[in-house]
Design an enzyme around this catalytic site. Structure first.
Site, mmCIF file in Angstrom:
data_model
loop_
_atom_site.group_PDB
_atom_site.id
_atom_site.type_symbol
_atom_site.label_atom_id
_atom_site.label_comp_id
_atom_site.label_asym_id
_atom_site.label_seq_id
_atom_site.Cartn_x
_atom_site.Cartn_y
_atom_site.Cartn_z
ATOM 1 N N TYR A 125 -17.281 -51.189 -23.707
ATOM 2 C CA TYR A 125 -16.463 -49.315 -24.647
ATOM 3 C C TYR A 125 -14.880 -49.784 -24.844
ATOM 4 C CZ TYR A 125 -16.592 -44.021 -25.257
ATOM 5 O OH TYR A 125 -16.468 -43.305 -25.597
ATOM 6 N N ARG A 173 -14.950 -43.929 -39.953
ATOM 7 C CA ARG A 173 -13.752 -44.184 -38.853
ATOM 8 C C ARG A 173 -14.091 -44.142 -37.946
ATOM 9 N NH1 ARG A 173 -13.387 -42.198 -34.549
ATOM 10 N NH2 ARG A 173 -13.771 -39.731 -34.496
ATOM 11 N N LYS A 182 -21.915 -47.257 -27.956
ATOM 12 C CA LYS A 182 -22.638 -45.464 -27.716
ATOM 13 C C LYS A 182 -23.315 -45.780 -27.060
ATOM 14 C CE LYS A 182 -18.151 -43.488 -28.613
ATOM 15 N NZ LYS A 182 -17.888 -42.718 -27.926
ATOM 16 N N GLU A 185 -21.825 -40.737 -34.779
ATOM 17 C CA GLU A 185 -20.724 -41.277 -34.555
ATOM 18 C C GLU A 185 -19.980 -41.809 -35.265
ATOM 19 O OE1 GLU A 185 -20.601 -41.376 -30.950
ATOM 20 O OE2 GLU A 185 -17.990 -41.485 -31.139
ATOM 21 N N ASP A 186 -18.871 -41.339 -34.970
ATOM 22 C CA ASP A 186 -17.649 -42.197 -35.924
ATOM 23 C C ASP A 186 -17.723 -42.602 -38.070
ATOM 24 O OD1 ASP A 186 -16.577 -42.291 -33.955
ATOM 25 O OD2 ASP A 186 -15.594 -44.005 -33.614
ATOM 26 N N ASP A 234 -21.261 -36.273 -31.617
ATOM 27 C CA ASP A 234 -20.446 -36.845 -29.933
ATOM 28 C C ASP A 234 -18.584 -36.734 -30.426
ATOM 29 O OD1 ASP A 234 -19.851 -38.414 -27.432
ATOM 30 O OD2 ASP A 234 -19.233 -40.192 -28.919
ATOM 31 N N ASP A 235 -18.115 -37.121 -31.228
ATOM 32 C CA ASP A 235 -16.979 -37.268 -32.053
ATOM 33 C C ASP A 235 -16.287 -35.611 -31.969
ATOM 34 O OD1 ASP A 235 -16.109 -39.446 -32.221
ATOM 35 O OD2 ASP A 235 -17.659 -39.450 -33.390
ATOM 36 N N ASN A 268 -7.642 -43.126 -29.810
ATOM 37 C CA ASN A 268 -8.050 -44.397 -28.941
ATOM 38 C C ASN A 268 -7.880 -45.634 -29.821
ATOM 39 O OD1 ASN A 268 -8.988 -43.870 -27.007
ATOM 40 N ND2 ASN A 268 -11.108 -43.195 -27.783
#
Ligand SMILES: NC(=O)C1=CN([C@@H]2O[C@H](COP(=O)(O)OP(=O)(O)OC[C@H]3O[C@@H](n4cnc5c(N)ncnc54)[C@H](OP(=O)(O)O)[C@@H]3O)[C@@H](O)[C@H]2O)C=CC1
Ligand SMILES: CC(=O)C(=O)O
Ligand SMILES: [Mg+2]
Length: 550
Positions: free
Chosen positions: A106, A159, A177, A248-249, A271-272, A411
């Site tokens: 991760y 992203r 994830k 996610e992302d 999640d973000d 990150n």
């Protein structure tokens, strides 16, 4: 799973086919752990070396090998290959020491793996749904061999961490994830499906890269993305009833739009937006326990006003309202500053969600000036702008605040708004600091500082485990507030004395089971759960956990 459940064992002389099939099935494969009897029965004799090993010995070999591999990306590649060969050894190895393996599978190593995705690619994993499958997505999803899929983690690659739009190279994120659902919360891996929704990419460099594996087109326009996503959401629910969609992302604006559209309709979360919000709230709560401050007295400033910044703001404001503040009072305690400056009411470029946070005050494009004016007690970086928390920013904050709480969440490591060393030295040892990645302990003027890791992996695996157990109809923001409190409550006096803002990662599975238990209790109390309430929730959850064994 017994060998004959998926293979066509023929005890009359065709077992050699079974043996080879077993060795190539990562879920069933036991490798050198097949007993002599099994080897004879399944046509495995001669296909394996003589030794019959235990699972523990196989894991020892993996750990011994990894100890000699210096490069983190090489460790990542080795572990991915191991998972493709023998899932049991893979999970037994990483669950033997999640803290050691989280940074490999991760954040931050997964960032390097994503960037090198086209070069590292060896075999398929998860599913790739492209814009060209429009109208046939359910049919395509039926190609997935597992029928009882409980979670799909889906990214457009729009992203990825702070790396921007990397299209299909982002597949490392849904994979990583979901691996942490199991590594951090013992959710059975069988029902986890990583998906890359390949809508094209703005990344011209990648589109020109001969090794790029995605569609070489610019992204579909917004209305087409919405249609494609609608079809995807309907299709996953049709093919895998009861599934939870984990977004996610995605590009920030897409992420917010999709969550708004689906959160009250289907079992899903982002999640973000929500996981990050919960981990930030947990870290702030833990920090305030150490400073003796109250949330209602804080002034919270964000650098970055995208999916993470707006998600955290919303959850903090919701928490402040439960503490008795009005919505307006809650919002006044929060400011956001994005690439175009302070979010304030004269700005004409704000999205509808950003407008909620715009106060009537003087515009500014100067972050230090805003820090000086607003005097934040909590500073949160979700900007992808490396080094944005400069000496001047942190010194200015520290002049106004006795114990500044500083979270540099962007990150991977090279995108963080500041390092631990910078936070502690610029604040002269006053800061309570956490980052999206784990920075090393830092000595400053004879004192050891332990930076926290404010990463949503403290939250989303627990949300996953709770969802796996209680099968809620929906996930609401309250689930994430409960998760935040449960996480913060696990930082007892001894961890507080060490200045820790998050629970120790040494017992991450225990921690997330405790968090999941609290979430499940809430799901039953609120009527979200759809299964029968057990007498004892924790032991029931424990009975559902994945245990890597043959
Ligand atoms: N630690 C954790 O658990 C998590 C960390 N993150 C990290 O947070 C970062 C942001 O994620 P997310 O919010 O989803 O991304 P978004 O793209 O949705 O938002 C980024 C925001 O930062 C702004 N921004 C970009 N450059 C600057 C700059 N130079 N100065 C000020 N603001 C800037 C953008 O403004 P504009 O839109 O106008 O360009 C936008 O408001 C990522 O690096 C991600 O890795 C995210 C989730 C969890
Ligand atoms: C951690 C995470 O979800 C992110 O950086 O996007
Ligand atoms: Mg993310």
């Amino acid at each position: 799973m017994a060998a004959n459940t998926v293979t066509n064992a023929q005890p009359d002389g065709h077992n050699h086919e079974v043996g080879v099939a077993l060795l190539h099935d990562p879920v069933q494969n036991k490798g050198t752990a097949y007993t002599r009897e099994e080897r004879r029965e399944w046509g495995l004799e001669g296909l394996l070396p003589h030794a019959v090993e235990t699972l523990d010995r196989q894991v020892e070999r993996v750990l011994d090998h990894l100890a000699r591999v210096k490069d983190d990306l090489d460790q990542y590649s080795y572990l991915m290959d191991l998972e493709a060969r023998n899932e049991t050894v893979f999970y037994k190895a990483i669950m033997s020491d999640p803290k050691r393996f989280i940074p490999i599978l991760y954040d931050p190593t997964v960032a390097d793996a994503c960037e090198a995705f086209g070069n590292l690619y060896r075999r398929p994993r998860g599913m790739y749904i492209t814009r060209h499958m429009k109208g046939r997505i359910a049919e395509v999803l039926r190609n997935w061999p597992e029928k009882d899929v409980r979670f799909v983690c889906v990214s457009t690659g729009g992203r990825i961490l702070g790396l921007g739009d990397i299209g299909a190279n982002g597949m490392g994120i849904p994979i990583g994830k979901l691996q942490l659902y199991t590594a951090c919360a013992a959710v059975p891996p069988k029902g986890l499906l990583p998906v890359l929704l390949d809508i094209g990419t703005t990344n011209e460099h990648l589109r020109a890269d001969p090794f790029y594996l995605g569609t070489r087109e610019p992204p579909v326009p917004e209305h087409e993305l919405d249609e494609l996503t609608e079809e995807f959401i309907q299709a996953v629910n049709e093919v895998f009833p009861g599934i939870c969609v984990h977004f996610e992302d995605w590009k920030g604006t897409d992420a917010i739009r999709m969550l708004d559209r689906y959160k009250d309709k289907v079992l899903c979360y982002n999640d973000d937006i929500q996981g990050t919000a919960a981990v930030a709230l947990a870290g702030i709560s833990a920090g305030l326990k150490q400073t003796g401050g109250k949330l209602q007295d804080q002034r919270i400033l964000f650098l970055g006003a995208g999916s993470a910044g707006l998600g955290i703001s919303k959850l903090i404001a919701a928490e402040l309202q439960t503490l008795g503040l009005s919505q307006d009072e809650a919002r006044k305690r929060i400011r956001l500053f994005d690439v175009n400056g302070l979010i304030e009411s004269s700005r004409t470029d704000l999205t509808e969600t950003q407008k909620l946070w715009a106060q009537d005050e003087a515009p500014s494009k100067n972050f230090v000036e805003v820090v000086d004016r607003f005097k934040p007690t909590v500073l949160i970086g979700v900007s992808t702008k490396a080094g944005a928390f400069t000496r001047e920013v942190i010194e200015t904050m520290s002049r106004h605040t006795a114990r500044p709480i500083i979270f540099a969440l962007s990150n991977p490591t090279h995108k963080a708004e500041c390092t631990a060393e910078q936070a502690y030295t610029y604040s002269k040892g006053k800061a309570l600091f956490a980052a999206g990645v784990q920075f090393d302990e830092f000595e400053y003027e004879g004192k050891t500082f332990r930076p926290g890791q404010a990463n949503n992996f403290y939250i989303y695996p627990a949300i996953g485990l709770a969802t796996y157990a209680a099968r809620p109809r929906l996930l609401n923001d309250e689930c994430f507030i409960v998760a935040a409190h449960a996480t913060a409550d696990q930082i007892g006096p001894s961890l507080q004395a060490k200045g820790m803002l998050f629970p120790s990662q040494d017992q991450i599975v225990e921690t997330e089971i405790t968090t999941a238990t609290r979430i499940v209790e809430y799901m039953f109390e609120s009527g979200l759960a759809t299964v029968e309430r057990p007498v004892e929730i924790r032991s029931w959850i424990e009975s559902l956990l994945y245990n890597p064994t043959y």
